[in-house]
Design a protein around this motif. Sequence first.
Motif, PDB file in Angstrom:
ATOM      1  N   UNK A  52      48.709  44.414  37.016  1.00  0.00           N
ATOM      2  CA  UNK A  52      47.793  43.088  36.793  1.00  0.00           C
ATOM      3  C   UNK A  52      47.866  41.963  37.584  1.00  0.00           C
ATOM      4  N   UNK A  53      48.811  42.309  39.243  1.00  0.00           N
ATOM      5  CA  UNK A  53      48.227  42.119  40.333  1.00  0.00           C
ATOM      6  C   UNK A  53      46.648  42.214  40.930  1.00  0.00           C
ATOM      7  N   UNK A  54      46.104  43.350  40.397  1.00  0.00           N
ATOM      8  CA  UNK A  54      44.737  43.856  40.666  1.00  0.00           C
ATOM      9  C   UNK A  54      43.652  43.418  39.710  1.00  0.00           C
ATOM     10  N   UNK A  75      45.311  38.786  29.891  1.00  0.00           N
ATOM     11  CA  UNK A  75      45.130  39.722  29.054  1.00  0.00           C
ATOM     12  C   UNK A  75      45.577  41.557  29.666  1.00  0.00           C
ATOM     13  N   UNK A  76      46.303  41.586  30.432  1.00  0.00           N
ATOM     14  CA  UNK A  76      46.939  43.009  31.383  1.00  0.00           C
ATOM     15  C   UNK A  76      48.337  42.773  31.070  1.00  0.00           C
ATOM     16  N   UNK A  77      48.711  41.518  31.203  1.00  0.00           N
ATOM     17  CA  UNK A  77      50.109  40.883  30.887  1.00  0.00           C
ATOM     18  C   UNK A  77      50.990  41.417  29.008  1.00  0.00           C
ATOM     19  N   UNK A  78      49.585  40.833  28.621  1.00  0.00           N
ATOM     20  CA  UNK A  78      50.239  40.693  27.085  1.00  0.00           C
ATOM     21  C   UNK A  78      49.750  41.992  26.289  1.00  0.00           C
ATOM     22  N   UNK A  79      49.447  43.119  27.229  1.00  0.00           N
ATOM     23  CA  UNK A  79      49.130  44.607  27.027  1.00  0.00           C
ATOM     24  C   UNK A  79      49.694  45.860  27.354  1.00  0.00           C
ATOM     25  N   UNK A 138      39.719  46.601  41.086  1.00  0.00           N
ATOM     26  CA  UNK A 138      39.697  46.943  39.907  1.00  0.00           C
ATOM     27  C   UNK A 138      39.601  48.586  40.314  1.00  0.00           C
ATOM     28  N   UNK A 139      39.575  48.761  40.922  1.00  0.00           N
ATOM     29  CA  UNK A 139      39.194  50.528  40.508  1.00  0.00           C
ATOM     30  C   UNK A 139      40.704  50.799  40.812  1.00  0.00           C
ATOM     31  N   UNK A 140      41.518  49.768  41.903  1.00  0.00           N
ATOM     32  CA  UNK A 140      43.072  50.172  41.934  1.00  0.00           C
ATOM     33  C   UNK A 140      44.117  50.307  40.982  1.00  0.00           C
ATOM     34  N   UNK A 141      43.741  50.415  39.595  1.00  0.00           N
ATOM     35  CA  UNK A 141      44.285  49.626  38.494  1.00  0.00           C
ATOM     36  C   UNK A 141      44.368  51.116  37.829  1.00  0.00           C
TER      37      UNK A 141
END
Lengths: 323, 323
Positions: B190-192, B179-183, B298-301
Amino acid sequence: MTPNQLADALHRQFEQTPYGQSPAELYDPIRYIMSLGGKRMRPLMTLLAASLFTDDWQKALKPAVAVEVFHNFTLLHDDIMDQAPLRRGQPTVHEKWNANIAILSGDVMLVKAYEQLLDIEPTYLRQVLTRFSKTAAEVCEGQQMDMNFESLDTVSEAEYIDMIRLKTSVLLGFAMEVGGIVAGADPVSTQCLYDAGVNIGIGFQLKDDLLDVYGDPAKFGKQVGGDIIANKKTFLLIEALERANGQVRLELLNWLTQSEFDKAEKVDAITSIYDQLGIRELAEARIADYFAKGFANLEHITADPARKDVLLTFAHQLVERES
Amino acid sequence: MTPNQLADALHRQFEQTPYGQSPAELYDPIRYIMSLGGKRMRPLMTLLAASLFTDDWQKALKPAVAVEVFHNFTLLHDDIMDQAPLRRGQPTVHEKWNANIAILSGDVMLVKAYEQLLDIEPTYLRQVLTRFSKTAAEVCEGQQMDMNFESLDTVSEAEYIDMIRLKTSVLLGFAMEVGGIVAGADPVSTQCLYDAGVNIGIGFQLKDDLLDVYGDPAKFGKQVGGDIIANKKTFLLIEALERANGQVRLELLNWLTQSEFDKAEKVDAITSIYDQLGIRELAEARIADYFAKGFANLEHITADPARKDVLLTFAHQLVERES
C-alpha cells in the motif's frame, strides 16, 4: 455535569484543536474565524445530548468540535457570497485576507470538520459520517434556496420553512443526534434528539426574524430593522405579502420597490404594516408551535429524568433568549 | 481485466452516480463539470491498483469515483481563484452560472466525494477517510503555495517540487493507495502504491511544464508557450532564473518585466534562453528520475507478476504521453 462545566470543557477542547500550520495563509483564517466566538450553542447541545446517556460525555467532544468547525466553514463561505464586510463585529475573512484565501481556507475547514469525526468508535463511524454528509449537503441546499429566493417575487411559507430547515436547523438536529449516537442512545431517542434540534432550530430562526423587527435594541446584537431595510424575505415579510390587500398592499409594495428612502421611516412604516396585519402574533404563534414540538420530542427520549431536566432547563433558557 | 475493460466499468459507474437534484443550481454544475471528461487517469489507477490484489476490483469503483469527484471539485474552485474562462474548452462553472454557485456547488462536491467513500468495508473505513482527509488538506496547501509563489521573486527547486507534490501528486498517490487498501493489500505494498503515485505524479507535472514549451503543437492540448507568456513559475523558469548569469540573466529579467510584448517573440526568446542554459535536458533528466523512482516503487509491490505487468504496461504508456 452542568451546562457551564460542559461549556468550559468545550472551550478547552477548542483551544487544543490543531487546524494546521503551513502555509499560514491557509490555516490562520481558520483560527481567526474560530476565535471570533459566537454562542457555541450547537456543540454544547451535542455534549448535553451525550450527557443524557453516559457519564463519558468526553467522547462527544470531537464530534461537538466538528459541528462548530462545519458551522464556521459555512459562515466563512456565506460571507463571501453575501459580500459581508463584518462577522461578529470583526472583518470577514475575505475582507481581512482576500476572496481566494477565504474560498480555500473554507475548503480545508470542511475537511477538518470531517477529521474531527474520525475518532468515533468504529461501530458508529459510518452512521455518523453518513448523517453528517447528508446534513452538510442539506445546508448547502438551504443556502442555494436562500440565494434563489432573492430573485423570486413570491415565496410561500412552506418554501421558506423548508429553506430555513435546511440552511440552519438540520445542523442543530445533527448536533444533538450525534451526541446521542456516540453516547450509545437507542435509535428512537436518537431520532427524537434530531427532531428536537430541527424543530427548535426552526423556532430559533423564526425568532431571529421576529427580533429583527420587534427586538429590544439594547439586547439584540444587530441593527433593529436590518432585514426590513434590505427587503430580506423573512417569515414576517412573506406573511405580510400573503395577507396584505388593497391600500396596505400598495403601500407595502411601494416601500419594497423604492431605491432611495429614509431608513428609519421605512422601518417604522413596514413595522406598522406588520402590526396592522397581525404578523407579530402570527410569528409568535409559529415560534411557540415549533418550540413546543421540539420539547415534545425531548420528552419522548428514554433517559434518566434528572439528566433530562438539565437538558430541558438549558433548552428553555435558550428559547427565551432576546438576542 | 484490461485497462480498457476497467475504463468501461468506470464510465458506467460515473453514469450511475447520483449527485443530487434540488435545487438544480446546486447540483447541475456538478453534472456539468463531471461531463466535461478529462483523462480519468486517477480513478483508472485506483482500479488497476485494486486489480493487483483481487478479482473483486468492483469494490474500488466508488473510491475511484470519490477521487475523480474530489479532483473535479478542486478544478471548479481553482478556476474561480484563477478567473479561468475555460475548462477543457468549455465555459467554467463560474462563467456559465456565477461565482457564488461555483463556490457552493464545489462545497457540496467535496461532501459528495466523502459520501462515495462511506460504503468501504468497516475494517478499512477509518484508515481510508484519514488518508483521504490528509490528502485533501494537502491539495489545498499546494494550491495556497502556488498562489503565494505568484508574488515571490524567487522560488527554489525544492519549494517548487514540494508545491507540485502537494497540489497534484499526493492525489495520484492516494488514488493508487486506496485501490490497494480496499483490495486488502499488505501495508508495504500500500505504501509502495502511494509512493509510486506521488513520484509518477511529480514526473507528470514536470512533463506538463516541459510540454508547454517543447511539446508538439499538433499533440499538446493547450497553446504552446502559454506558461512563458504568463510568466508562470514553472520548473523551467525557476531553473533558468537559478542558472542565468550576466547578459542572459538581464535578457530573461527584461522579458519577465515587459508589460507589452509580441507573444511569439517572447516565447521564442525565452525558449532560446532555456536552450542555452540546458534547461530542457535538466527537466528531462528530472522527469526520468521521478518516473524511475515511481517504477521502482511499483516493482517493490508483492503481487502476481502477470497482474503487475498490466499495471506497469499501462503506467509506461501514461508516462510516454505527449499531451
